[in-house]
Structure formats: structure tokens, C-alpha cells
Design an enzyme around this catalytic site. Structure first.
Site: not given
Ligand code: CMC
Length: 386
Positions: A270, A322
Site C-alpha cells: 500500500h 483487498d
């Protein structure tokens, strides 16, 4: 210097940040992210508390900027229920779209159609924008499920006005009333997906909104941006990866081979959450474990757990939202191509809040680009070119 490349760019423009990493590109009162501690707030409230609220309460918070009292909540919920029907001129077009279209492309087209059918588009007042935002929150799940039923020749499932937003969405996706535990966990995933500061799709939405265009155009930009595998498309990529691995004992070798091919492992890494685990992943992971045990299928969770160990040892990368979101959708039996669209149907509240906030205190977003191409080329008429 004629052409700038690589390190020359950095030398000439020391403030330049590829991918805008670390650049403050705006202000917002909607979402706070702390990259040191992993703290995540929507409008000042910790997301770890908000996962106990309904999606519609969180949508109200994001769009109106404060929590509703019970009367406001009842009115808001009832408006959402009443807005679930698509306009009469939109439904027939959804029924004619190619059945092999990706549902993300259908949502992007569907939002354009909602814009075409909005006869009040000239009204750019804040009230009109709020009304459109609420309609979009209500109608995105209906757009998706109407298309999904058409694409697979399934019977049409009408929204059930007695169900809350997330439960009704899951009901329309599955074609049957969901188990309350599934409905609760689906609601949690929608709350976690609802907002995340200046991520790529929200930035797109704000860039588009900054030209003072309408909300449908800005949401269409956002959907196109979310579709990519580095952003929202990753949850679909995770499910395909888990099905390919299929056995927890094969996860480690699978990752080694993929990394050797220099591939990205979906559901990991991320831009902001680098020092700590994505706080949303910490939460959804618990629900994925719980749901796997409840249903009696722990394979997908176990594969992810093995992937986590390998990715942390090999690349020092944590899972993002996710990874385990894909697990819960797989356990619920939702078709894979609907995972990124579910992200859209959740993030729509955050996007709308940002679009309205951008236009309340607007300045056109128009950065510069460093020119790295040629200069001083001499134009040669076509007939004289080799
Ligand atoms: N698998 C393998 N290597 C990775 C991954 C990954 N998932 N993520 C980052 N890296 C490596 C990357 O190769 C690079 O290594 P090196 O320095 O040796 O070249 C290093 O980590 C830094 O990566 P980066 O591309 O500079 O990082 P970024 O901030 O630009 O990218 C990201 C962030 C999310 C695009 C990236 O981590 C990624 O591609 N992840 C996989 C896709 C994914 O799961 N996306 C969902 C993001 S969270 C939900 C959302 O908001 O959409």
C-alpha cells in the site's frame, strides 16, 4: 539540455515525486489517515468503531459530515429505500448491454446513463448535489444486480424495502435472503470500503469535479480509475490467485515463482500503509477467519495466511484490504467479477462526499509535468521525409 532522463530529472527538479508519493495535493475534513500509527478516521470517528454501524449510517456521516439522530437516520434510510428503483429510461438500456461486458464497464456506463436521465442537471446547488449523491448510493447496487441477472439469464430480484442497505444488496446479489451473519460481515466490508482519503479514484473524482462539471462525470472518472488491478481491481485478482493456488501447502512456492517472474502479488502492499499493517485488513481478516469457520471452509483463509508469512519475510509487505475481502466474498458465493463493483457500490459514498467538498471550496486542479521529450527538431514536409 535537450532531453531529460532518469536521474537528470531528479537533479533538475528536486521536488518532483513520481506517482505524487508523499505530496499533499489538497485538504479534506472527510478522512484522516496516519501512516505511522495506522489510525483511520471517517469525519473524526475511528473506523474500528464505525464497522459496528450500518453502511447507511456511515454514508450519512460521510455525505452530511456528522452522525444522524434517530429521526434523521429513519428519513435517510427511507429515502434510500425509495430511491432504489432505476429511472424508467435507464433499466431497458441495461437490459440491452452485451452479456459478456465486465460489470465495472457496466457501472461506468450506468452512471453516465443516470446523468443523461437527470432532468435537473442544470441545478448546481448543494441541495441538488446531495440529492444526487443519495440517489447514487441507492442505485449503484441496483444497476449492478440488474445487469448481473440479465447477463446470466437469472430472474430479476426486486429490492426488498424491509432490508437495510447492505443486507438488501447481498440479497439482490445472491437472489436469496442472506444468513444474518453473512449480512453483518458484508456490511462491515462495505463500511471498510466506503472511504480512504486521496486514493487514486477519489483523486480522479476530485480532479474532474474541480472543473465544476457534474457529479455523474466525476463518478464516471472514479469508476474508470478504480477498475485497474493496482487499485480496486486487486480484489478480483486476489480471488483468481487463491483459486490458482488452491492449497495452503502450495502458497509459498506459488509466491516464490511469481516474485521470480517480477509479478505483483495482489492484495499486498500500500502506498500509505507501509510502516504498519493496513488497519482495514486487520479488521476484515478477523471476519474472514470467523466466516470460514462458520461455513466450514477455511482453505482460502489458510492460503492467505501462508501468503502473508511469505510476503512479510520475502518483501516486508503487509496485506491490504483487498486480500481478506476477496476471501469473504468467495465464502459468500459471490461471482468474482462482482468484487470490484462491490467496492464501487461502497466507495460511492466517499466519492460523493469528496466531489461535494471539492466544489464547496474549489480551485481547478491543474499540476505541471516535466517535459522529457525532444526539442529543436526541424519540421520536414511529408513529401521530403524518408
Ligand atoms: N507484490 C510484489 N511486490 C510489490 C508489491 C506486491 N503486491 N507491492 C509493492 N511491491 C514492491 C515493488 O515491486 C517495489 O519493489 P522494488 O523497490 O524492489 O522495485 C516496492 O515494493 C515498492 O513498490 P511501489 O510500486 O513503488 O509502491 P507503490 O506505493 O507505488 O504501489 C501498490 C502501491 C498498492 C500499487 C502496490 O503495493 C501493488 O501493486 N500492490 C498490488 C495491487 C494491490 O493489491 N492493490 C490494492 C491496493 S489497496 C486497495 C485500494 O485502495 O485499491
Amino acid at each position: 539540455m535537450d532531453v531529460l532522463v532518469g536521474k537528470e530529472v531528479d537533479r533538475e527538479y528536486p521536488g518532483y515525486s513520481p506517482g505524487l508519493e508523499g505530496i499533499m495535493a489538497g485538504t479534506t475534513a472527510i478522512c484522516y489517515l496516519n501512516d505511522d500509527t495506522g489510525e483511520l478516521l471517517y469525519r473524526g470517528y475511528s473506523v474500528s468503531d464505525l464497522v459496528n454501524a450500518s453502511y447507511e449510517e456511515v454514508a450519512y456521516l460521510l455525505i452530511y459530515g456528522r452522525l444522524p439522530n434517530s429521526k434523521e437516520f429513519a428519513d435517510f434510510s427511507s429515502t434510500l429505500v425509495k430511491s432504489r428503483k432505476l429511472p424508467d429510461d435507464v433499466s431497458p438500456i441495461i437490459q440491452q448491454l452485451p452479456t459478456n461486458a465486465h460489470p465495472m464497464d457496466v457501472l461506468r456506463t450506468g452512471v453516465s446513463l443516470l446523468g443523461l436521465s437527470d432532468s435537473t442537471l442544470q441545478d448546481s446547488s448543494k441541495d441538488a448535489k446531495m440529492t444526487r449523491a443519495i440517489q447514487l448510493v441507492a442505485q449503484m447496487p441496483v444497476l449492478l444486480t440488474e445487469f448481473n441477472n440479465h447477463a446470466h439469464g437469472l430472474r430479476s430480484v426486486k429490492p426488498d424495502g424491509s432490508l437495510g442497505h447492505a443486507e438488501n444488496f447481498l440479497y439482490m446479489l445472491l437472489g436469496r435472503k442472506p444468513d444474518p451473519k453473512l449480512a453483518k460481515i458484508f456490511n462491515v466490508s462495505m463500511v471498510l470500503y466506503a472511504e480512504h482519503e486521496l486514493n487514486a479514484s477519489t483523486f480522479s473524482a476530485r480532479v474532474t469535479a474541480s472543473t465544476l462539471t457534474d457529479i455523474y462525470s466525476a463518478v464516471t472518472s472514479a469508476i474508470g480509475t478504480l477498475k485497474g488491478p493496482l487499485h480496486g481491481g486487486a480484489n478480483e485478482g486476489v480471488a483468481k490467485m487463491l483459486m490458482d493456488i488452491d492449497d495452503p501447502s502450495k502458497a509459498e512456492a506459488w509466491v516464490s515463482a511469481a516474485l521470480a517472474r517480477k509479478e505483483r502479488i495482489m492484495g499486498f502492499g500500500h502506498r500509505i500503509h507501509r510502516k504498519t499493517e493496513d488497519p482495514r485488513s486487520v479488521t476484515i481478516k478477523k471476519y474472514a477467519k470467523d466466516l470460514g469457520e462458520y461455513i466450514g471452509e477455511t482453505k482460502w483463509y489458510d492460503i492467505c495466511f501462508a501468503l502473508e508469512k511469505k510476503m512479510s519475510g520475502e518483501k516486508n509487505l503487509y496485506p491490504n484490504l483487498d486480500l481478506y475481502s476477496a476471501v469473504i466474498y468467495m465464502l459468500m458465493g459471490i461471482p468474482i467479477e462482482l468484487y470490484t463493483p462491490i467496492f464501487v457500490c461502497s466507495r460511492i459514498a466517499g466519492w460523493c462526499a469528496h466531489i461535494i467538498e471539492q466544489q464547496e471550496n474549489n480551485r481547478l486542479i491543474r499540476p505541471r509535468s516535466i517535459y522529457t521529450g525532444a526539442r529543436s527538431l526541424k519540421y520536414i514536409p511529408m513529401e521530403k521525409r524518408k
